[in-house]
Design a protein around this motif. Structure first.
Motif, PDB file in Angstrom:
ATOM      1  N   GLY A 181       7.499 -84.681   4.718  1.00  0.00           N
ATOM      2  CA  GLY A 181       7.656 -83.798   5.875  1.00  0.00           C
ATOM      3  C   GLY A 181       6.351 -83.127   6.262  1.00  0.00           C
ATOM      4  N   GLU A 182       5.594 -82.690   5.255  1.00  0.00           N
ATOM      5  CA  GLU A 182       4.292 -82.069   5.528  1.00  0.00           C
ATOM      6  C   GLU A 182       3.350 -83.072   6.183  1.00  0.00           C
ATOM      7  OE1 GLU A 182       2.631 -79.979   2.124  1.00  0.00           O
ATOM      8  OE2 GLU A 182       4.652 -79.444   1.483  1.00  0.00           O
ATOM      9  N   VAL A 183       3.346 -84.306   5.679  1.00  0.00           N
ATOM     10  CA  VAL A 183       2.480 -85.337   6.260  1.00  0.00           C
ATOM     11  C   VAL A 183       2.873 -85.589   7.706  1.00  0.00           C
ATOM     12  CG1 VAL A 183       1.777 -87.762   6.140  1.00  0.00           C
ATOM     13  CG2 VAL A 183       1.953 -86.415   4.038  1.00  0.00           C
ATOM     14  N   ARG A 184       4.166 -85.699   7.986  1.00  0.00           N
ATOM     15  CA  ARG A 184       4.637 -85.915   9.365  1.00  0.00           C
ATOM     16  C   ARG A 184       4.168 -84.788  10.285  1.00  0.00           C
ATOM     17  NH1 ARG A 184       8.616 -89.646  10.555  1.00  0.00           N
ATOM     18  NH2 ARG A 184       9.498 -90.753   8.787  1.00  0.00           N
ATOM     19  N   THR A 185       4.209 -83.564   9.795  1.00  0.00           N
ATOM     20  CA  THR A 185       3.755 -82.419  10.599  1.00  0.00           C
ATOM     21  C   THR A 185       2.270 -82.540  10.915  1.00  0.00           C
ATOM     22  OG1 THR A 185       5.471 -80.977   9.691  1.00  0.00           O
ATOM     23  CG2 THR A 185       3.520 -79.901  10.617  1.00  0.00           C
ATOM     24  N   ILE A 186       1.470 -82.919   9.926  1.00  0.00           N
ATOM     25  CA  ILE A 186       0.027 -83.066  10.126  1.00  0.00           C
ATOM     26  C   ILE A 186      -0.258 -84.200  11.106  1.00  0.00           C
ATOM     27  CG2 ILE A 186      -2.161 -83.614   9.009  1.00  0.00           C
ATOM     28  CD1 ILE A 186      -0.830 -82.341   6.406  1.00  0.00           C
ATOM     29  N   ILE A 187       0.458 -85.299  10.981  1.00  0.00           N
ATOM     30  CA  ILE A 187       0.255 -86.451  11.863  1.00  0.00           C
ATOM     31  C   ILE A 187       0.614 -86.110  13.302  1.00  0.00           C
ATOM     32  CG2 ILE A 187       1.103 -88.777  12.405  1.00  0.00           C
ATOM     33  CD1 ILE A 187       1.277 -89.220   9.332  1.00  0.00           C
ATOM     34  N   GLY A 188       1.613 -85.289  13.482  1.00  0.00           N
ATOM     35  CA  GLY A 188       1.991 -84.857  14.836  1.00  0.00           C
ATOM     36  C   GLY A 188       2.855 -85.866  15.556  1.00  0.00           C
ATOM     37  N   LEU A 199      -3.526 -81.390   1.071  1.00  0.00           N
ATOM     38  CA  LEU A 199      -2.853 -82.519   1.715  1.00  0.00           C
ATOM     39  C   LEU A 199      -3.385 -82.735   3.124  1.00  0.00           C
ATOM     40  CD1 LEU A 199      -0.721 -84.724   1.540  1.00  0.00           C
ATOM     41  CD2 LEU A 199       0.965 -83.050   2.319  1.00  0.00           C
ATOM     42  N   GLU A 200      -3.573 -81.680   3.893  1.00  0.00           N
ATOM     43  CA  GLU A 200      -4.086 -81.852   5.254  1.00  0.00           C
ATOM     44  C   GLU A 200      -5.478 -82.469   5.239  1.00  0.00           C
ATOM     45  OE1 GLU A 200      -4.653 -79.633   9.530  1.00  0.00           O
ATOM     46  OE2 GLU A 200      -3.771 -78.509   7.895  1.00  0.00           O
ATOM     47  N   PHE A 201      -6.325 -82.055   4.312  1.00  0.00           N
ATOM     48  CA  PHE A 201      -7.665 -82.633   4.170  1.00  0.00           C
ATOM     49  C   PHE A 201      -7.559 -84.150   4.039  1.00  0.00           C
ATOM     50  CE2 PHE A 201     -10.840 -84.335   1.222  1.00  0.00           C
ATOM     51  CZ  PHE A 201     -12.027 -83.959   1.827  1.00  0.00           C
ATOM     52  N   TRP A 202      -6.653 -84.628   3.186  1.00  0.00           N
ATOM     53  CA  TRP A 202      -6.520 -86.054   2.926  1.00  0.00           C
ATOM     54  C   TRP A 202      -5.883 -86.796   4.088  1.00  0.00           C
ATOM     55  CZ3 TRP A 202      -9.584 -88.138  -0.278  1.00  0.00           C
ATOM     56  CH2 TRP A 202     -10.081 -87.387  -1.349  1.00  0.00           C
ATOM     57  N   VAL A 203      -4.891 -86.212   4.713  1.00  0.00           N
ATOM     58  CA  VAL A 203      -4.271 -86.878   5.870  1.00  0.00           C
ATOM     59  C   VAL A 203      -5.282 -86.986   7.001  1.00  0.00           C
ATOM     60  CG1 VAL A 203      -2.432 -86.753   7.606  1.00  0.00           C
ATOM     61  CG2 VAL A 203      -1.934 -86.211   5.212  1.00  0.00           C
ATOM     62  N   ARG A 204      -6.064 -85.952   7.231  1.00  0.00           N
ATOM     63  CA  ARG A 204      -7.105 -86.022   8.275  1.00  0.00           C
ATOM     64  C   ARG A 204      -8.122 -87.123   7.953  1.00  0.00           C
ATOM     65  NH1 ARG A 204      -4.797 -83.921  12.422  1.00  0.00           N
ATOM     66  NH2 ARG A 204      -4.051 -81.816  12.088  1.00  0.00           N
ATOM     67  N   ALA A 205      -8.452 -87.300   6.683  1.00  0.00           N
ATOM     68  CA  ALA A 205      -9.373 -88.382   6.301  1.00  0.00           C
ATOM     69  C   ALA A 205      -8.771 -89.740   6.651  1.00  0.00           C
ATOM     70  CB  ALA A 205      -9.700 -88.295   4.806  1.00  0.00           C
ATOM     71  N   VAL A 206      -7.481 -89.919   6.396  1.00  0.00           N
ATOM     72  CA  VAL A 206      -6.798 -91.169   6.741  1.00  0.00           C
ATOM     73  C   VAL A 206      -6.852 -91.404   8.250  1.00  0.00           C
ATOM     74  CG1 VAL A 206      -4.530 -92.262   6.854  1.00  0.00           C
ATOM     75  CG2 VAL A 206      -5.292 -91.177   4.740  1.00  0.00           C
ATOM     76  N   LEU A 207      -6.607 -90.367   9.014  1.00  0.00           N
ATOM     77  CA  LEU A 207      -6.541 -90.511  10.478  1.00  0.00           C
ATOM     78  C   LEU A 207      -7.901 -90.795  11.101  1.00  0.00           C
ATOM     79  CD1 LEU A 207      -3.956 -87.718  11.303  1.00  0.00           C
ATOM     80  CD2 LEU A 207      -3.575 -90.194  11.201  1.00  0.00           C
ATOM     81  N   ARG A 208      -8.992 -90.656  10.339  1.00  0.00           N
ATOM     82  CA  ARG A 208     -10.326 -91.000  10.847  1.00  0.00           C
ATOM     83  C   ARG A 208     -10.638 -92.484  10.720  1.00  0.00           C
ATOM     84  NH1 ARG A 208     -11.651 -86.122   8.115  1.00  0.00           N
ATOM     85  NH2 ARG A 208     -12.580 -87.260   6.358  1.00  0.00           N
ATOM     86  N   ARG A 209      -9.791 -93.248  10.059  1.00  0.00           N
ATOM     87  CA  ARG A 209     -10.024 -94.694   9.926  1.00  0.00           C
ATOM     88  C   ARG A 209     -10.046 -95.354  11.296  1.00  0.00           C
ATOM     89  NH1 ARG A 209      -5.912 -97.359   7.563  1.00  0.00           N
ATOM     90  NH2 ARG A 209      -7.183 -99.208   7.696  1.00  0.00           N
ATOM     91  N   PRO A 210     -10.750 -96.464  11.441  1.00  0.00           N
ATOM     92  CA  PRO A 210     -10.769 -97.172  12.726  1.00  0.00           C
ATOM     93  C   PRO A 210      -9.359 -97.455  13.235  1.00  0.00           C
ATOM     94  CG  PRO A 210     -12.347 -98.136  11.219  1.00  0.00           C
ATOM     95  CD  PRO A 210     -11.545 -97.129  10.428  1.00  0.00           C
ATOM     96  N   GLY A 211      -9.205 -97.278  14.537  1.00  0.00           N
ATOM     97  CA  GLY A 211      -7.901 -97.508  15.150  1.00  0.00           C
ATOM     98  C   GLY A 211      -6.997 -96.312  15.064  1.00  0.00           C
ATOM     99  N   LYS A 212      -7.471 -95.221  14.464  1.00  0.00           N
ATOM    100  CA  LYS A 212      -6.683 -93.997  14.323  1.00  0.00           C
ATOM    101  C   LYS A 212      -7.498 -92.846  14.910  1.00  0.00           C
ATOM    102  CE  LYS A 212      -4.221 -95.551  10.331  1.00  0.00           C
ATOM    103  NZ  LYS A 212      -3.843 -96.696  11.092  1.00  0.00           N
ATOM    104  N   SER A 213      -6.820 -91.826  15.326  1.00  0.00           N
ATOM    105  CA  SER A 213      -7.530 -90.629  15.799  1.00  0.00           C
ATOM    106  C   SER A 213      -6.889 -89.406  15.196  1.00  0.00           C
ATOM    107  CB  SER A 213      -7.491 -90.544  17.332  1.00  0.00           C
ATOM    108  OG  SER A 213      -6.170 -90.328  17.753  1.00  0.00           O
ATOM    109  N   ALA A 214      -7.656 -88.356  15.083  1.00  0.00           N
ATOM    110  CA  ALA A 214      -7.148 -87.121  14.504  1.00  0.00           C
ATOM    111  C   ALA A 214      -6.113 -86.470  15.404  1.00  0.00           C
ATOM    112  CB  ALA A 214      -8.295 -86.159  14.214  1.00  0.00           C
ATOM    113  N   GLY A 215      -5.974 -86.944  16.617  1.00  0.00           N
ATOM    114  CA  GLY A 215      -4.930 -86.484  17.524  1.00  0.00           C
ATOM    115  C   GLY A 215      -5.076 -85.106  17.903  1.00  0.00           C
TER     116      GLY A 215
END
Length: 111
Positions: A13-20, A95-111
């Motif tokens: 649930g926390e990850v889903r919130t960070i992803i938006g 957790l947010e630090f790590w999810v933001r790192a994932v979202l920086r991968r190519p094809g992803k954006s921090a939104g």
């Protein structure tokens, strides 16, 4: 499918919130529950409340040096560059630090 504990659901649930508002799909993967973002694995949550993340290749070394991260292994083999296993603290403070790192991968954006 992995048995999902209340603690795993909380982290998911926390990850889903960070992803938006991004398109997210949940699947069973690597004996965990993974959240796929735009059809790529974002974060997999394990019963021990650790998470598997895939980060940018050029950030791998710096992120691997973080005290809560280690190279992810499957069986006895390393999963290789960009795959990290992260041990979360009880408050999931990074957790947010790590999810933001994932979202920086190519094809992803921090939104």
């Amino acid at each position: 499918m992995a048995e999902v504990t209340a603690e795993m659901r909380e982290i998911l649930g926390e990850v889903r919130t960070i992803i938006g508002d991004r398109r997210v799909r949940e699947i069973s993967m690597f004996g965990s529950v993974a959240l796929m973002v735009d059809d790529s694995m974002a974060v997999a949550v394990f019963r021990d409340e650790s998470v598997l993340v895939r980060v940018r290749d050029d950030e791998d070394a710096a992120l691997l040096a973080e005290p809560d991260a280690e190279r992810s292994v499957m069986g006895e083999r390393s999963m290789g560059l960009s795959w990290l296993r992260v041990r979360l603290d009880p408050e999931h403070s990074r957790l947010e630090f790590w999810v933001r790192a994932v979202l920086r991968r190519p094809g992803k954006s921090a939104g």
